[in-house]
Design a protein around this motif. Structure first.
Motif: not given
Length: 164
Positions: A11-19
């Motif tokens: 989720r943190p990577f799907r919700e944040n393009e930079k991540k």
């Protein structure tokens, strides 16, 4: 791992393009760095006329071919295929998830380096563990795939550099 666990993990990577871009970059950089180190090792052995050159080429090559054939025969589906999700790392084709060939390659190359320098091999294995985590978070492998890739890479290194 269940789909729910995977969704929570990614989720943190799907919700944040930079991540997400950092995850993709980590996958590419770690993979490329290992191949560069391997090529430099081969060049150094050629220049020095080191008799271990043949072993350094054959052990990873034979192991890579064996793993490639095995995974083609097993043809396990990837998380993205089973759960109908978009993987965070672009992946062409389907199946061939078990074992992870990326992680296997990193660990067989780390074992190749262990043949020369244990400290460098330990650093490479740490990077390999990080790559394994990246591949799971990205949805292209299950934990069992990356664990098997690491174990097979280490085992092939032990056998190859101890027997051949």
């Amino acid at each position: 791992m269940t789909r729910e666990n995977y969704e929570k993990l990614s989720r943190p990577f799907r919700e944040n393009e930079k991540k997400r871009k950092c995850l993709v970059a980590a996958n590419r950089v770690i993979t490329a760095a290992f191949y560069v180190v391997y090529i430099l090792l081969i060049i150094a052995l050629i220049v020095m006329g080191d008799t271990r050159l043949l072993r350094v080429i054959l052990v990873p090559l034979i192991s890579f071919i064996a793993v490639s054939i095995f995974r083609r025969l097993v043809n396990a589906k990837r998380p993205a295929e089973l759960w109908d999700i978009e993987p965070l790392i672009d992946r062409k084709g389907h199946g061939c998830s078990f074992p992870s060939r990326h992680v296997f390659s990193v660990f067989i190359l780390a074992m190749t380096m262990a043949y020369f320098c244990l400290a460098a091999a330990i650093v490479m294995m740490a990077a390999g563990i990080f790559l394994a985590v990246v591949r799971v978070i990205a949805g292209v492998h299950f934990p069992r795939d990356v664990i098997a890739g690491a174990v097979i890479g280490i085992g092939a290194g032990i056998l190859g550099f101890g027997i051949i």
